[in-house]
Design an enzyme around this catalytic site. Structure first.
Site, short mmCIF file in Angstrom:
data_model
loop_
_atom_site.label_atom_id
_atom_site.label_comp_id
_atom_site.label_asym_id
_atom_site.label_seq_id
_atom_site.Cartn_x
_atom_site.Cartn_y
_atom_site.Cartn_z
N GLY A 61 0.63 -1.20 0.04
CA GLY A 61 0.32 0.17 -0.18
C GLY A 61 0.83 1.23 -0.03
N GLU B 247 -5.69 2.57 6.83
CA GLU B 247 -5.34 1.34 7.36
C GLU B 247 -6.04 1.29 8.78
OE1 GLU B 247 -3.79 -1.33 9.04
OE2 GLU B 247 -2.82 -1.04 7.25
N GLY C 292 -2.66 -7.29 1.24
CA GLY C 292 -1.71 -8.51 1.42
C GLY C 292 -2.11 -9.32 0.52
N HIS D 295 33.74 8.46 4.36
CA HIS D 295 33.06 9.85 4.60
C HIS D 295 33.26 10.54 3.30
CE1 HIS D 295 31.95 13.81 6.49
NE2 HIS D 295 33.03 14.30 5.52
#
Length: 462
Positions: free
Chosen positions: A184, A202, A266, A439
């Site tokens: 979703g 939901e 689902g 980095h």
């Protein structure tokens, strides 16, 4: 060879999705004589209707967002809209290339591929195309399909599943997404990037409810900022057609209207009418039950992937399929630690995790034995450059290993590989803190979070 009744394969696999084809490739590599039966296209849901096409749509959406927002980076660009025909061609070209590669792999490993709809006909055979394919062992890997709710009929036009959404030739003006889980929120994210007005419904109290609550809240905050609406904590009642769209009514009477309704609650197992129960295979709500080595209660039958009640992830299917092939080849096998499986939701921003949530850790070890640390990406140089916000949250057993890593932010899915090693090798924060992270990278945030958890923060406040 499948037409030769005297042929008995070492392994007959019913279903050529992630779990099935992984078992076929690994089994053949180990010298097993393998037959792979698939009614559609090898690669299954993941390649053709799931992981790959959805991520292609999400990447197209990311490009659209970058075009709209380029001015903040000093780049002058104009966004003229989405050409869904071209987007679908890009998506389909990706699928086609991977599909051809997979077909080549199966052929090169000498897997006996049979196209057709198979049915388990005995504990050691599958019937397909009017023939009986015999094997010393049978692997069930028939996968899953999108689920719906009682009384909610998916028509493929106004009320659609993820399968339909992947084939749409237009961008809907508005959409209601029923279900705030992985499927979703990924479609909501992609559609919003394409210009759709999206509302997620939901029933549980958070988006991506299986994730750590902190990750859910960070995603909700990001979605609000993007203008993605959502209604949480109230369940669906009904859907009905309007003059030019769909109206959804919730249990509390609240209503929402949109051009389309995507049902994303689902996926359910494909097991009905395939002969499983007739052959005595133990089932539960359509799922095939297995032990930790993926073996059913019938000694000659195993099952893997979405068909069994484990995590519905392609890489879990790969691992389970490989485990079965290696077990049958006589190798020593180790059961899958499902907590140790990396999980990624590829919306914008991404949600990635491995291990257990803080709530689960407190349940297992006791609240006084759990330490949690949040490292904000605002302190990470590369995240600043990308203009992404989010956090890395670490969950540690006090004076012990890190048992959960939970991340929200753009590209966090790319950080989950190291997180997986940290969890699965039961690393201590001080051990990870010793490692030098490049980095400026987002990966550096993982190192910084562990430096802070080890009691020696660098680019973070004490």
């Amino acid at each position: 060879m499948a037409n030769d009744a005297s042929t008995v394969f070492d392994l007959v696999i019913l279903g050529g999705g992630s779990g099935g084809y992984a078992a076929a490739l690994r089994g053949a590599q180990l010298g097993l004589d393998v037959a792979l039966i698939e009614k559609g296209k090898v690669g299954g849901t993941c390649l053709h209707n799931g992981c790959i096409p959805t991520k292609a749509l999400l990447h197209a959406g990311e490009i659209a967002d970058q075009a709209r927002e380029s001015a903040q980076f000093g780049v002058k660009a104009t966004f003229e809209g989405i050409d869904m025909e071209a987007v679908n061609k890009y998506k389909d070209d990706v699928i086609s290339g991977l599909y051809k590669g997979l077909q080549g792999l199966i052929a090169s490993r000498k897997v006996h591929y049979i196209e057709g709809e198979g049915k388990l006909s005995s504990p050691t055979s599958v019937d397909v195309n009017g023939q009986r394919v015999q094997g010393r062992h049978v692997l069930l890997a028939t996968g899953s399909v999108p689920k719906s709710l009682p009384g909610l009929e998916i028509d493929g036009d106004r009320i659609i599943s993820s399968d339909h959404a992947l084939k749409m030739n237009r961008v809907p003006k508005s959409a209601i997404v029923l279900g705030g889980g992985v499927i979703g929120v990924e479609f909501a994210s992609a559609w919003k990037s394409f210009g759709t007005e999206v509302t997620i419904v939901e029933g549980l109290k958070h988006l991506v409810p299986v994730e750590d609550e902190n990750s859910s809240k960070l995603l909700e905050r990001a979605f609000r900022k993007r203008g993605i609406k959502f209604n949480l904590g109230t369940f669906f009642d009904k859907a009905e057609y309007t003059q030019d769209g769909v109206r959804v009514t919730l249990a509390d009477g609240k209503t929402f209207e949109a051009e389309v309704l995507l049902v994303a609650i689902g996926r359910g197992p494909v097991s009905q009418g395939l002969g499983y129960e007739e052959q005595g295979v133990a089932m539960d709500r359509g799922y095939v039950l297995v032990d930790e080595y993926m073996q059913t209660n019938v000694p000659t039958i195993s099952a893997v992937g979405d068909l069994v009640p484990t995590l519905q992830l392609a890489h879990v299917g790969f691992a389970e399929g490989i485990l079965v092939a290696e077990r049958l080849a006589g190798l020593k096998t180790v059961p899958v630690d499902y907590d140790g499986v990396p999980r990624v939701t590829y919306c914008h921003p991404e949600v990635a995790s491995v291990g257990i949530t803080e709530a689960k850790a407190k349940e297992i070890y006791g609240a006084d034995k759990v330490v949690a640390l949040k490292y904000n990406l605002a302190g990470n140089g590369k995240s600043k450059i990308l203009k992404t916000a989010g956090e890395i949250k670490l969950v540690q057993v006090k004076d012990g290993a890190v048992v959960g890593v939970h991340m929200v932010g753009d590209r966090m899915g790319e950080q989950v590989g190291e997180a997986q090693l940290i969890y699965n090798w039961e690393a201590l924060p001080a051990e990870v803190a010793q490692l030098i992270h490049a980095h400026p990278t987002q990966n550096e945030a993982m190192g910084e979070a562990h430096l802070a958890l080890a009691g020696k923060p660098l680019h973070a406040h004490d």
